[in-house]
Design a protein around this motif. Structure first.
Motif, short mmCIF file in Angstrom:
data_model
loop_
_atom_site.label_atom_id
_atom_site.label_comp_id
_atom_site.label_asym_id
_atom_site.label_seq_id
_atom_site.Cartn_x
_atom_site.Cartn_y
_atom_site.Cartn_z
N ASN A 90 61.06 25.09 11.52
CA ASN A 90 61.54 26.38 11.03
C ASN A 90 63.03 26.54 11.33
O ASN A 90 63.44 27.37 12.12
N LYS A 127 61.02 29.52 3.22
CA LYS A 127 60.08 29.58 4.35
C LYS A 127 60.38 30.80 5.23
O LYS A 127 59.47 31.46 5.75
N ARG A 180 57.20 44.73 16.59
CA ARG A 180 57.00 43.72 17.65
C ARG A 180 57.97 43.99 18.80
O ARG A 180 57.59 43.90 19.97
N ILE A 184 57.50 24.30 6.18
CA ILE A 184 56.09 23.88 6.19
C ILE A 184 55.28 25.02 6.80
O ILE A 184 55.55 25.44 7.91
N GLY A 226 54.68 38.63 20.63
CA GLY A 226 55.74 37.64 20.75
C GLY A 226 56.32 37.34 19.38
O GLY A 226 55.83 37.83 18.36
N GLN A 227 57.36 36.56 19.34
CA GLN A 227 57.93 36.12 18.06
C GLN A 227 58.96 35.03 18.30
O GLN A 227 59.59 35.01 19.35
N LYS A 228 59.08 34.16 17.29
CA LYS A 228 60.09 33.11 17.43
C LYS A 228 61.33 33.42 16.61
O LYS A 228 62.28 32.67 16.63
N GLY A 229 61.29 34.48 15.84
CA GLY A 229 62.54 34.94 15.22
C GLY A 229 62.67 34.87 13.71
O GLY A 229 63.54 35.51 13.14
N THR A 230 61.83 34.08 13.04
CA THR A 230 62.06 33.89 11.60
C THR A 230 61.89 35.18 10.80
O THR A 230 62.54 35.35 9.77
N HIS A 273 58.96 33.68 3.53
CA HIS A 273 57.50 33.58 3.72
C HIS A 273 57.13 34.23 5.06
O HIS A 273 56.19 35.02 5.16
N ASN A 274 57.88 33.88 6.09
CA ASN A 274 57.57 34.42 7.42
C ASN A 274 57.85 35.92 7.50
O ASN A 274 57.15 36.64 8.20
N GLU A 316 54.94 37.37 5.99
CA GLU A 316 53.86 37.13 6.98
C GLU A 316 53.89 38.21 8.08
O GLU A 316 52.86 38.81 8.40
N TYR A 317 55.07 38.49 8.60
CA TYR A 317 55.20 39.53 9.63
C TYR A 317 54.70 40.87 9.10
O TYR A 317 54.01 41.61 9.78
N ILE A 329 50.19 30.57 5.46
CA ILE A 329 49.62 31.71 6.17
C ILE A 329 49.43 32.92 5.24
O ILE A 329 48.53 33.72 5.44
N GLY A 361 51.35 26.80 7.57
CA GLY A 361 49.90 26.59 7.65
C GLY A 361 49.41 26.37 9.06
O GLY A 361 48.22 26.16 9.27
N GLY A 362 50.35 26.41 10.01
CA GLY A 362 49.95 26.24 11.40
C GLY A 362 49.35 24.87 11.65
O GLY A 362 49.47 23.97 10.82
C1 6PG Z 1 53.56 29.28 9.33
C2 6PG Z 1 54.03 30.18 10.45
C3 6PG Z 1 54.75 29.44 11.51
C4 6PG Z 1 55.32 30.38 12.57
C5 6PG Z 1 54.34 30.76 13.60
C6 6PG Z 1 54.90 31.65 14.72
O1 6PG Z 1 53.94 29.56 8.21
O2 6PG Z 1 52.82 28.33 9.59
O3 6PG Z 1 54.88 31.12 9.91
O4 6PG Z 1 55.78 28.73 10.92
O5 6PG Z 1 56.33 29.75 13.22
O6 6PG Z 1 53.28 31.39 13.01
O7 6PG Z 1 55.74 32.62 14.30
P1 6PG Z 1 56.18 33.80 15.29
O8 6PG Z 1 56.13 33.24 16.70
O9 6PG Z 1 57.56 34.19 14.93
O10 6PG Z 1 55.18 34.89 15.12
#
Ligand code: 6PG
Length: 638
Positions: A272, A353, A456, A297, A427-431, A356-357, A360-361, A534, A299-300
């Motif tokens: 990502n 992507k 969040r 990519i 939590g979150q990774k930022g996307t 997409h995220n 997703e959020y 997702i 789909g986890g």
């Molecule tokens: C995906 C997800 C994935 C994402 C995690 C965690 O499409 O498979 O978006 O790429 O990194 O789900 O995201 P957060 O930690 O930001 O919630």
């Protein structure tokens, strides 16, 4: 290729030694010999009478073969098909000339081989002897083992690959959870693969080697902890997938790889990464003649293994060459087409992507808000809520996130529902946040996405929320209206919010496409998102079909969507109003409603903003009674 090598293809009768040996010999352009042809007449008679050979019978035969091996080594080399079931027989075969012998064990189980033998009536070997062969067999600990439960061609490719006579089609760096699962997915598609993982004492030790050992022997995989050997094991022009954490690790890998690469090699960053970094990396690598595909990519873990949704961006020429690997490992859409398609130039793959995220959020927070209302406003059990979500799934609103949310609500630990004991701190990774930042830079609305990120962030202020809750003691009321009606409205509000959230995401994509000149195909992006990722859902299928002939139309303006929103927006208003009135926060649902109300209002409140700006900053305003090219300033105090 070493012409003087003697390849010994061994295994029980019926394992395919002769067939495979002959094709291998032809491929390597060296002679083929069948060890059975060197048996004495007495041995052959014994075998055709169904009498197993003993070691006394075998010894002179093995001696003869050992001499032959020495001769072949001095000639052109050879392929020898020989049962060589016991270690001591193999010792004898190599007793005269041990150098340059390569052992190829054809591995198969009893049932498979006996069914093959049944089909080979003419062969002097009787099926009854198979049991004794399996009893005699000592599986080798050296050389290569090949699972015979596959086609001849595949077996040959695997032998050549494992003997390092043929290079890997693809390389993959980084065997974390995603990397490992992608590697397994790649191997399941019969793509030969080299994998590399760094070696860190006490932390990441022999990861690649262990990965290779864990795979069944019908796959072509080579493992390395040395980057240079890894690179040289891959066929040129090389394609290498980088599956390391986004950020610095990607740059470090690129730096280390660059001196080892050749022109036209292609790197695929499957993490990502931020799209701006991707564009920079691409530019830098192109200067060295190396291609770079910044690839989203989704789909986890499971998606990586079974088929993710894949969004590659970069130079089209690079995709034309390397895209076939990505298309092979991606999920399939409803028409069995790959959920991987070329997205566009530069960092567009990672941009898509990122959005997409963002969506997703929004969807996750939407479901969390609905769950929260049902749990505390309607006082329902998690199980009851799960049932409601299941009914929505079968009512044309299915989606992966709805499915897993219904699942989550069923999960118990002893007598307790697990959801009830999970700390409410996201939590979150930022996307998701990146989408908001980019929307801000482009001057685009991102209401639902931003509110999901902010929700969040606010959830993270857990201790302060506790203090505030005590300080204010606000009441959260319980439902008084008809529950069944409320749930019907909630379903409509859910769908309406989801449509608005998707509209915001796709509008952001459309705007970025124009701004960055990427020529994004909305229908194709939505199609890539119909499976593996997702945010796959029934709605996504609809979106993909809507965009087919109207790439630049905003989702909310398609006649079909207008009809749906007309039918659902009252419910959206009612749910938002009821929840807020009763003390429940609804960041995404109310953001969606506000977006919708503003978007559908010909007259907004922005005339006042313009007047204020002009008042204190002389920023000037346009007028509805004049041309929009003209700007006016008023001296407001006079
Ligand atoms: C995906 C997800 C994935 C994402 C995690 C965690 O499409 O498979 O978006 O790429 O990194 O789900 O995201 P957060 O930690 O930001 O919630």
């Amino acid at each position: 290729m070493n012409s003087k090598t003697v390849y010994i293809v061994f295994g029980v009768s019926g394992s395919g030694k002769t067939t495979i040996g002959k094709v291998l010999a032809k491929t390597l352009d060296i002679p083929f010999y069948d060890a059975d042809d060197f048996h004495s007449a007495t041995n052959i008679k014994k075998m055709s009478d169904g009498i197993p050979l003993n070691d006394e019978d075998r010894n002179p035969w093995l001696q003869k073969l050992a001499n032959k091996i020495k001769d072949w080594h001095h000639e052109k080399g050879a392929v020898l098909a020989c049962s060589a079931l016991k270690q001591k027989y193999r010792e004898m075969l190599k007793s005269i000339h041990n150098e340059s012998i390569k052992w190829i064990f054809l591995d198969g189980n009893y049932d498979l081989i006996s069914s093959r033998l049944k089909a080979r009536r003419k062969h002097f070997f009787k099926k009854e002897l198979l049991t004794s062969q399996f009893e005699t067999l000592e599986k080798p600990s050296t050389g290569i083992s090949i699972n015979i439960d596959q086609g001849t061609e595949e077996i040959i490719v695997e032998i050549l690959h494992k003997l390092n006579l043929k290079k890997s089609q693809l390389g993959l760096i980084g065997l974390g959870v995603m990397g490992k699962n992608l590697a397994k997915n790649i191997l399941s598609k019969k793509i030969s693969l080299s994998v590399y993982n760094r070696q860190i004492e006490g932390k990441e030790v022999d990861v690649a080697k262990h990965f290779v050992n864990e795979q069944s022997n019908d796959v072509s995989v080579l493992g390395f902890d040395d980057l240079s050997s890894f690179v040289s094991s891959i066929a040129q022009p090389r394609t290498i997938m980088i599956m390391v954490n986004s950020g610095k690790p990607v740059d470090m890998i690129i730096e280390a790889l660059l001196p080892l690469l050749s022109k036209e090699d292609c790197l695929i960053d499957g993490g990502n990464s931020h799209y701006k970094k991707t564009s920079e990396r691409e530019k830098k690598l192109l200067k060295h003649g190396v291609y770079f595909l910044g690839t989203g990519i989704s789909g986890g873990e499971e998606g990586a293994l079974k088929g993710p949704s894949i969004m590659p961006g970069g130079v089209k020429k690079a995709y034309d060459r390397a895209g076939k690997f990505l298309e092979a490992i991606a999920a399939k859409d409803k028409n069995n087409n790959s959920c991987c398609a070329y997205i566009g130039p530069e960092g567009s793959g990672h941009y898509v992507k990122m959005v997409h995220n963002g969506i997703e959020y929004g969807e996750m927070q939407l479901l969390a808000e609905i769950y929260h209302l049902l749990r505390f406003y309607c006082n329902m059990t998690p199980e009851q809520i799960s049932e409601i979500f299941e009914s929505w799934r079968s009512n044309g609103k299915d989606g992966f996130l709805l499915e897993i949310t219904a699942d989550i609500l069923q999960k118990k630990e002893g007598e307790q529902f697990l959801i009830d004991i999970i700390l409410d701190k996201a939590g979150q990774k930022g996307t998701g946040g990146w989408s908001t930042i980019d929307a801000l830079e482009l001057g685009m609305p991102a209401n639902t996405i931003s509110e999901a990120v902010m929700a969040r962030n606010l959830s993270g202020m857990k201790s302060q929320r506790g203090i505030a809750s005590n300080a204010y003691q606000l009441k959260q009321a319980s439902i008084t209206e008809n529950e069944a009606d409320f749930i019907i409205s909630l379903e409509k509000a859910f769908y309406a919010t989801s449509i608005i959230n998707h509209t915001i995401g796709f509008d952001l994509l459309a705007h970025a496409s124009q701004e960055y000149d990427w020529n994004l195909d909305m229908s194709e992006i939505a199609r890539v998102w119909t499976n593996g990722c997702i945010i796959r859902s029934d709605l996504m299928e609809k979106i993909s079909s809507l965009f087919v002939n109207a790439n630049t139309t905003s989702l909310l303006l398609f006649p079909e969507i207008i009809t749906t929103m007309k039918a659902n927006n009252i419910a959206l208003k009612n749910i938002a109003a009821t929840a807020i009135k009763n003390g429940y926060s609804l960041p995404v649902i109310s953001a969606a409603l506000n977006y919708f109300l503003t978007y559908t209002s010909a007259q907004s409140s922005a005339n006042m903003i313009q007047a204020q700006r002009d008042y204190f900053g002389a920023h000037a305003y346009q007028r509805i009674d004049k041309s929009t090219d003209e700007y006016f300033h008023t001296n407001w105090k006079s």
